[in-house]
Scaffold this active site. Structure first.
Site, PDB file in Angstrom:
ATOM      1  N   ASP A 293      36.819  41.026  48.582  1.00 45.77           N
ATOM      2  CA  ASP A 293      35.342  41.369  48.363  1.00 45.77           C
ATOM      3  C   ASP A 293      34.850  41.397  49.812  1.00 45.77           C
ATOM      4  O   ASP A 293      35.265  40.922  50.803  1.00 45.77           O
ATOM      5  CB  ASP A 293      34.787  40.311  47.610  1.00 45.77           C
TER       6      ASP A 293
ATOM      7  N   ASP B  66      28.875  47.584  41.112  1.00 46.88           N
ATOM      8  CA  ASP B  66      29.559  46.678  40.112  1.00 46.88           C
ATOM      9  C   ASP B  66      29.206  47.333  38.762  1.00 46.88           C
ATOM     10  O   ASP B  66      27.976  47.771  38.415  1.00 46.88           O
ATOM     11  CB  ASP B  66      28.910  45.535  40.082  1.00 46.88           C
TER      12      ASP B  66
HETATM   13  C1  GLA Z   1      30.879  41.362  44.036  1.00 48.37           C
HETATM   14  C2  GLA Z   1      32.112  42.329  43.400  1.00 48.37           C
HETATM   15  C3  GLA Z   1      32.561  42.114  41.801  1.00 48.37           C
HETATM   16  C4  GLA Z   1      32.561  40.556  41.610  1.00 48.37           C
HETATM   17  C5  GLA Z   1      31.661  39.741  42.402  1.00 48.37           C
HETATM   18  C6  GLA Z   1      31.867  38.455  42.252  1.00 48.37           C
HETATM   19  O1  GLA Z   1      29.856  41.854  43.430  1.00 48.37           O
HETATM   20  O2  GLA Z   1      31.650  43.647  43.720  1.00 48.37           O
HETATM   21  O3  GLA Z   1      33.493  42.961  41.290  1.00 48.37           O
HETATM   22  O4  GLA Z   1      33.832  40.382  42.338  1.00 48.37           O
HETATM   23  O5  GLA Z   1      31.415  40.121  43.591  1.00 48.37           O
HETATM   24  O6  GLA Z   1      31.141  37.796  42.895  1.00 48.37           O
END
Ligand code: GLA
Length: 430
Positions: free
Chosen positions: A170, A231
């Site tokens: 990430d 997301d």
């Molecule tokens: C980010 C990523 C998500 C997930 C969250 C976890 O938002 O884009 O896919 O992994 O972090 O905290």
């Protein structure tokens, strides 16, 4: 048109269309050479459905714990998921203890993962599955657990020593381009250096977007797949926005995708709460069209037979996993809200998706000219057409100058596959 006239028109049109096709297909970018992800990875990822519940006394069935992953591993085998291709069982954020150990290594939360990660990896491997894990390029993960900044090599070695097979890396808390880009590259080299085959999933372009234009040619040299957009949520608006963003940027995205490196529009949320049946069909069909990693985030202990059958549909999976590895794209969008997408498949076949983006009324008719497909080549001189979604049925043989009419439910999709019929076999149809 008489058969002779059709043949003459074709003779003029085909060279022009072939030239167009040639101009469109830029030289493929060099991929990360770890020999992995030659087709889009398939599996399960906990984030969208299970988020960050760390209190197992509060919610023992849904907290992020080894028990949850062992249950999912069992079901991936007993319910047939593994056998249709869902292989990677992936842990997302919130698995870690709040601090590193005395040697500076990342460690799982001891209460929730009492057996340790190496044991969990053994368990997952014993089921014929592979284990994915999560870390972050900055000094904290998005949920505030220890980040890998300053520890890239050590973390890569730790993951390899546990037997991890995939890393989702990430990009939270990476405030400068240097940290972000440098960090993603360093981790890629570090994973490579371990000698273990570890698929590398990046969020590099998503985080770089707010700082500068991502360099996809470079990203593909370091990552096996990468997130570009927000997301995903368990909602039609989220799936819709992801599709719109992807088609808006499709020229950059499709030219880069291919064996070893894929655009990742995020998890499949099929089998949860937010999508209607038609919207679930649209997500499955379009993720197949986009050559997207198929990472489900749902509860395999509670999933309807219909959602399960959709996710396990072998014909759709075969489109997603087509060895040519070309990402599909939108070819038209009309004023009634219909979208026509195509994806070139191996052997001159094409996957075709017709999406009805209207959110009012019932099923609507859409009629399209087969000569538009595949720059004029998909059905030229003829093709057989198979409907794959919402139900499987044979739509018969068609010549390249015919029209096809389908009815599509609001927010739903019809997924088709055309298979080219050679001139010598097509005389009866023309
Ligand atoms: C980010 C990523 C998500 C997930 C969250 C976890 O938002 O884009 O896919 O992994 O972090 O905290």
């Amino acid at each position: 048109m008489a058969a002779g006239g059709a043949r003459r028109a074709r003779r003029l049109l085909v060279p022009a269309l072939a030239l167009l096709l040639l101009l469109q297909s830029a030289r493929p970018a060099k991929a990360l050479e770890n020999g992995l992800a030659l087709t889009p990875p398939m599996g399960w990822l906990h984030w969208e459905r299970f988020l960050c519940q760390t209190d197992c006394s509060q919610d023992p069935r849904r907290c992020i714990s080894e028990k949850l992953f062992m249950q999912m591993a069992d079901l991936m085998v007993s319910e047939g998921w593994r056998d249709v291709g869902y292989q990677y069982l992936c842990i997302d954020d919130c698995w870690m203890a709040p601090t590193r150990d005395m040697q500076g290594r990342l460690q799982p939360d001891p209460k929730r993962f009492p057996s340790g990660m190496a044991k969990l990896a053994d368990y997952v491997h014993s089921k014929g599955l592979k284990l994915g894990i999560y870390a972050d390029v900055g000094n904290k993960t998005c949920a505030g657990f220890p980040g890998s900044y300053g520890y890239y090599e050590l973390d890569a070695e730790t993951f390899a020593s546990w037997g991890v097979d995939l890393l989702k890396f990430d990009g939270c808390h990476s405030d400068t381009v240097d940290l972000l880009v440098g960090g993603y590259k360093t981790m890629s080299r570090a994973l490579n250096k371990t000698g273990r085959s570890i698929v590398y999933s990046c969020e590099w372009p998503l985080y770089q977007k707010s700082l500068q234009k991502p360099n996809y040619t470079e990203i593909k040299q370091y990552c096996n797949y990468w997130r570009n957009f927000d997301d995903i949520y368990d909602a039609w608006s989220s799936v819709r926005n992801t599709l719109d963003w992807t088609s808006l940027h499709q020229d950059n995205l499709t030219s880069i995708a291919g064996p070893g490196g894929w655009n990742d529009p995020d998890m499949l949320v099929i089998g949860n709460f937010g999508l209607s049946w038609d919207q679930q069909i649209t997500q499955m069909a379009l993720w197949a069209m986009m050559a997207a990693p198929l990472l489900m985030s749902n509860d395999l202990r509670h999933i309807s037979p219909a959602s399960k059958a959709l996710l396990q549909n072998k014909e759709v999976i075969a489109i997603n996993q087509d060895p040519l590895g070309k990402q599909g794209y939108r070819i038209t969008k009309d004023h009634n809200g219909f979208e026509l997408w195509e994806r070139p498949l191996s052997g001159g076949a094409y996957a075709i998706a017709i999406v009805n983006r209207q959110e009012i009324g019932g099923p609507q008719a859409y009629r399209f000219f087969l000569a538009f497909l595949g720059n004029g080549l998909a059905c030229n001189p003829a093709c057989s057409i198979q409907q794959i979604l919402p139900t499987s049925r044979n739509l018969g043989l068609h010549n390249w100058i015919s029209f096809l009419k389908v009815f599509v439910n609001p927010t739903g999709t019809i997924l088709l596959k055309t298979v080219l019929i050679e001139e010598k076999h097509s005389l009866g149809i023309l």
